[in-house]
Every structure is written in C-alpha cells, then in structure tokens.
Design an enzyme around this catalytic site. Structure first.
Site, mmCIF file in Angstrom:
data_model
loop_
_atom_site.group_PDB
_atom_site.id
_atom_site.type_symbol
_atom_site.label_atom_id
_atom_site.label_comp_id
_atom_site.label_asym_id
_atom_site.label_seq_id
_atom_site.Cartn_x
_atom_site.Cartn_y
_atom_site.Cartn_z
ATOM 1 N N ASP A 35 101.035 20.589 40.191
ATOM 2 C CA ASP A 35 102.122 20.400 41.155
ATOM 3 C C ASP A 35 103.018 19.261 40.688
ATOM 4 O OD1 ASP A 35 103.316 21.291 43.583
ATOM 5 O OD2 ASP A 35 102.701 19.424 44.524
ATOM 6 N N TYR A 68 106.942 16.929 41.167
ATOM 7 C CA TYR A 68 107.602 15.988 42.087
ATOM 8 C C TYR A 68 109.070 15.957 41.672
ATOM 9 C CZ TYR A 68 107.798 11.364 44.541
ATOM 10 O OH TYR A 68 108.051 10.303 45.381
ATOM 11 N N HIS A 119 113.780 14.073 47.711
ATOM 12 C CA HIS A 119 112.434 13.812 48.224
ATOM 13 C C HIS A 119 111.875 12.513 47.646
ATOM 14 C CE1 HIS A 119 108.302 14.446 49.477
ATOM 15 N NE2 HIS A 119 107.902 14.401 48.214
ATOM 16 N N ARG A 122 108.389 1.909 49.761
ATOM 17 C CA ARG A 122 108.802 0.726 49.003
ATOM 18 C C ARG A 122 110.186 0.288 49.468
ATOM 19 N NH1 ARG A 122 106.967 4.424 45.425
ATOM 20 N NH2 ARG A 122 109.078 4.934 44.725
ATOM 21 N N GLU A 145 104.352 20.526 52.633
ATOM 22 C CA GLU A 145 105.332 20.332 51.578
ATOM 23 C C GLU A 145 105.898 21.705 51.232
ATOM 24 O OE1 GLU A 145 104.016 16.185 49.435
ATOM 25 O OE2 GLU A 145 103.761 18.054 48.316
ATOM 26 N N GLU A 201 107.573 24.158 49.072
ATOM 27 C CA GLU A 201 107.740 24.220 47.623
ATOM 28 C C GLU A 201 107.945 25.656 47.155
ATOM 29 O OE1 GLU A 201 104.979 22.095 45.249
ATOM 30 O OE2 GLU A 201 104.507 20.608 46.792
ATOM 31 N N ASP A 240 102.166 23.022 49.896
ATOM 32 C CA ASP A 240 101.153 22.095 49.390
ATOM 33 C C ASP A 240 100.745 21.164 50.543
ATOM 34 O OD1 ASP A 240 99.508 20.836 47.518
ATOM 35 O OD2 ASP A 240 101.060 19.382 46.999
ATOM 36 N N ARG A 284 98.266 12.834 54.628
ATOM 37 C CA ARG A 284 98.940 11.621 54.188
ATOM 38 C C ARG A 284 98.077 10.375 54.332
ATOM 39 N NH1 ARG A 284 102.748 13.776 51.011
ATOM 40 N NH2 ARG A 284 104.199 15.108 52.140
ATOM 41 N N GLN A 293 95.534 10.525 51.537
ATOM 42 C CA GLN A 293 96.272 10.337 50.291
ATOM 43 C C GLN A 293 96.659 8.872 50.087
ATOM 44 O OE1 GLN A 293 99.909 12.599 50.156
ATOM 45 N NE2 GLN A 293 100.445 11.931 48.097
ATOM 46 N N TYR A 305 95.240 6.907 46.785
ATOM 47 C CA TYR A 305 96.322 7.178 45.826
ATOM 48 C C TYR A 305 96.383 6.180 44.676
ATOM 49 C CZ TYR A 305 101.024 8.749 44.465
ATOM 50 O OH TYR A 305 102.105 9.259 43.799
ATOM 51 N N LYS A 341 95.042 16.269 48.859
ATOM 52 C CA LYS A 341 95.784 17.469 48.473
ATOM 53 C C LYS A 341 94.880 18.668 48.191
ATOM 54 C CE LYS A 341 100.104 15.794 47.761
ATOM 55 N NZ LYS A 341 101.365 16.399 48.220
ATOM 56 N N THR A 359 96.096 24.904 49.360
ATOM 57 C CA THR A 359 97.480 25.153 48.952
ATOM 58 C C THR A 359 97.771 26.614 49.256
ATOM 59 O OG1 THR A 359 97.337 23.536 47.147
ATOM 60 C CG2 THR A 359 99.123 25.151 47.038
ATOM 61 N N THR A 419 107.890 19.056 46.525
ATOM 62 C CA THR A 419 108.604 19.219 47.789
ATOM 63 C C THR A 419 110.092 19.405 47.565
ATOM 64 O OG1 THR A 419 106.979 17.790 48.847
ATOM 65 C CG2 THR A 419 109.018 18.193 50.053
ATOM 66 N N GLU A 461 109.095 12.996 55.626
ATOM 67 C CA GLU A 461 110.517 12.668 55.586
ATOM 68 C C GLU A 461 111.214 12.972 56.906
ATOM 69 O OE1 GLU A 461 112.270 14.100 51.572
ATOM 70 O OE2 GLU A 461 110.435 15.236 51.916
#
Length: 405
Positions: free
Chosen positions: A117, A119, A124, A133, A191, A193, A225, A229, A232, A236, A245, A249, A340, A354
């Site tokens: 998968d 990104y 996104h 961040r 997600e 996709e 997907d 969260r 994760q 992560y 994850k 799927t 995503t 999001e």
C-alpha cells in the site's frame, strides 16, 4: 429485462465488462464471470459453448490463470467476450448463461499473492502532516516528493466487498495515558483507495520500468484500507503500519481491465521536484499514469466525501517501478493500493482522520455524529470514470460493515 438489452447510459454496459468470480444460487462452485448491466455472464460456460480457445483460462474458480496469461491474451479475451455479448449471432447460445446479480454470490476474484500500500496523494499527506506535526516547517516528510512511500501489508486479510469487518483489538496509548492499555480500537477509520492488480509476473532481480506498466498490470478496483488509528499511532514509530492495518483490506468483487479505461487516462499533477530517471515520467513517450476516477464515499448510505483520483501525485506506473527497482519480483495476483485518495477540498478527503480532523470536528450524519466508525456502520465506496462518447465506466463498489470483536 433480457441481459442483452442494457439501458442506454448504464455504466456496466459492453464498453466496460469487468471480471469477477461468482457462485450461482444454491451452488458452491466458483466461476469466472463478466458483468453486463445487472447480470453476470458465466464466462467459462460461454467459452465452452462457443468453442473458444480461451476456455482453459475462463473455466477456473479464480482469475489468476487469466491474469498470468499476459497482455496479448487479455486483449484477445476482451475482444471475444465483447463479441459474445454484442453479436446477435451469439445471442441464442449465450443468453441462457447469464445470471441476475441479485441471485449470485460474489467472491474475492483472485488469489492475492502480495499486498503493498502506498501514500501517493499530496493532499492526504499534507493533511496528515498538519494533524500530527502542526509545528513542522513542511507538512510533508523530506522524502515525499522524491519517491512513492509505501509499506508491505498482509495479503491473507484482503477480503471481498460485502464481508463484515471485525473491529480489531490491540494496544493503544493516548498522549495523557501513563501506560498502554489493550482493547478494541476506538478510532476505527477508512481509507478510500484504488487497487491495482498485477497479472504477468517479473523476474527476480529485474526492474520493471515505467513503460512496462501495462504489460504487467491487468486492471484496477476500489479498495478500502481499514485503519485503526489508535493502534497505528502507538505502534507506528519507528517502523511502519502493522496491526493497525493488517486486520482487513476490502476490495471490489469486480476488476476493471485497463483496456476499459483508455478514455480515462490523464497526466498526473505537475512535478515540483526533479525525479530520478527510473521515476521520471516527464517525457511524452512515458506512460501517462494517471486515471480520472470519480470516487464517492458513503457511510450508512449518506455520502460524506467525493475524492478525485486524478489529483494523485504518484501514479500507479511510478509505484510499480519503485516497488521493483531493488530487484523485487512481481507475482501473478500481487495487489498494490494507491494510498488514500484526497482532493484539495474538505469535501474530497478520503479518510475520517481528515474529514473530522482527527476527531475534532465530527461529521453530522442523519443517524448521529461520527468522529470515527461505530459498530454497525456500513461504508461503501463507488466510482466511475469517463468513457468514449460521453459514457461512464462504472467501477464495482466495495462495501463493509463494522461488527464488534
């Protein structure tokens, strides 16, 4: 209505003809099928009845034999199937071999070999960067504009549309928690996709270039997907996605061949950073790579987002090239997800992370507010692409219902 009489404008008309695997009512036998409107044609039976040389590829319980046959054969089979469902000379033979979609069981259409998968949506990635961040000078990581970021997922938990998704359990730790706790995820997400299905394999140690994308990729499908969260976030760092994850799927039961999407091919967004040669798609001779797919995300029948796939920064051709540049080989049945799909507008975001800005701004749905998914929620992705003469090419929907673990 007879199967041949597909209404004008039906997105699953003879210009589309996606492949899947089905079982007739009362049977457990799995057969390769081709969708036409609200019907499915038993492709193996049709090939036998018409004495087609492609019968050995179509009289199977999965699409893998067809996938492995390679592009020249894919084109020949598509040409033959198109004739079977459009030529009046075949009508008497083929018509009894159609089944109503509402009366069959659809299955995972191919045996998944490996799952990767990516990104690839800048929108996104920037949204996620701003959420996690907020004080960073750049919301993108330093490598994002130089290579398609991805992770290897779990092929054994790829499931067909309509399969329930069990809420996963795992460790989670909030910012203010003194220690991690174990339990069901409370921040279960989606997600939206697009998945790409590899047909022809490649040799170990040999790179697959941008120009070879269509020689190896058979078609595409919608993909969800699912993402826990909270699990994760705790697992992560420093490695990539794992238990957050790997639990499920979902993919569509229908694989749309690339040949059905010729009129949906578009150039990707303008590149802002120079690319290394193996990823450089700036010359006219390279694969355009982009697809103009219009995706819709619904929760319990209520549309919450409409992400445009044409905005994806990294293309499926670049992802394939990057995935194999170290010599990793392709296998028939490999599946890789786009990552995503999110557009520039708030209404085009492809995840609840999001859409709700990490739960800060819950969605207002007819049946209540949602920050993340609740048990009983049904998420459905659907999509269409432009075809010839103003027609739409429909992609098979992918749907899943959340059940408690």
């Amino acid at each position: 209505m007879p199967p041949f009489d597909v209404p004008e404008g039906d997105p699953f008309g003879p210009h589309n003809l996606p492949y899947g695997v089905f079982s007739p009512s009362g049977s457990t036998e799995r057969r390769v099928g081709v969708r036409l409107g609200e019907y499915v044609l038993d492709a193996g039976a049709a090939a036998a009845a018409l004495r087609s040389p492609h019968h050995p590829l179509l009289a199977r319980p999965t699409l893998n034999a067809l996938l492995a046959a390679g592009r020249p054969t894919w084109s020949q089979v598509r040409h033959a199937v198109t004739a079977w469902v459009t030529d009046p000379a075949h009508r008497e033979t083929v018509e009894p071999l159609f089944y109503l979609l509402s009366e069959v069981t659809l299955h995972l259409p191919f045996e998944v070999a490996d799952y990767v998968d990516f990104y690839a949506s800048e929108n996104h990635a920037r949204n996620v960067g701003q959420i996690f961040r907020p004080d960073a000078e750049d919301s993108l990581t330093p490598n994002w504009k130089h290579l398609p970021i991805g992770y290897h997922g779990r092929a054994g938990t790829v499931i067909a549309s309509g399969t329930d998704v069990v809420r996963p359990s795992g460790q989670r730790k909030g910012p203010g928690d003194p220690a991690p706790v174990f339990g069901p995820s409370i921040r279960l997400d989606i997600e939206a996709e697009v998945g790409f299905v590899v047909g022809a394999p490649s040799e170990l140690g040999k790179q697959v270039g941008l120009g070879d994308f269509r020689e190896h990729v058979f078609g595409l499908c919608l993909l969800n997907d699912w993402s826990a969260r909270d699990i994760q976030a705790w697992e992560y760092v420093p490695l990539g996605p794992f238990l957050g994850k790997s639990f499920a799927t979902s993919v569509s039961a229908w694989i749309t061949p690339l040949d059905a999407l010729e009129h949906a091919r578009v150039a990707p967004p303008q590149r802002t950073h120079p690319l290394l040669p193996y990823l450089d798609d700036s010359t006219p001779q390279t694969e355009p790579g982009g697809y103009d797919l219009h995706i819709s995300v619904a929760i319990n029948g209520h549309v919450v987002s409409e992400p445009p796939f044409s905005t994806m920064y990294w293309t499926a051709a670049q992802q394939l090239a990057h995935m194999t540049v170290n010599g990793a080989s392709l296998r028939t049945g490999d599946l890789y997800g786009s990552g995503t799909v999110s557009g520039p507008e708030e209404s085009q975001r492809g995840s609840l992370l999001e859409l709700t800005w990490n739960g800060r701004d819950p969605l207002e749905l007819p049946d209540g507010k949602r920050a993340f998914l609740e048990d009983g929620d049904v998420v459905t992705l659907s999509a269409w692409a432009p075809g010839a003469d103003g027609r739409r090419v429909g992609l098979g929907e992918v749907s899943g219902r959340i059940v408690s673990g």
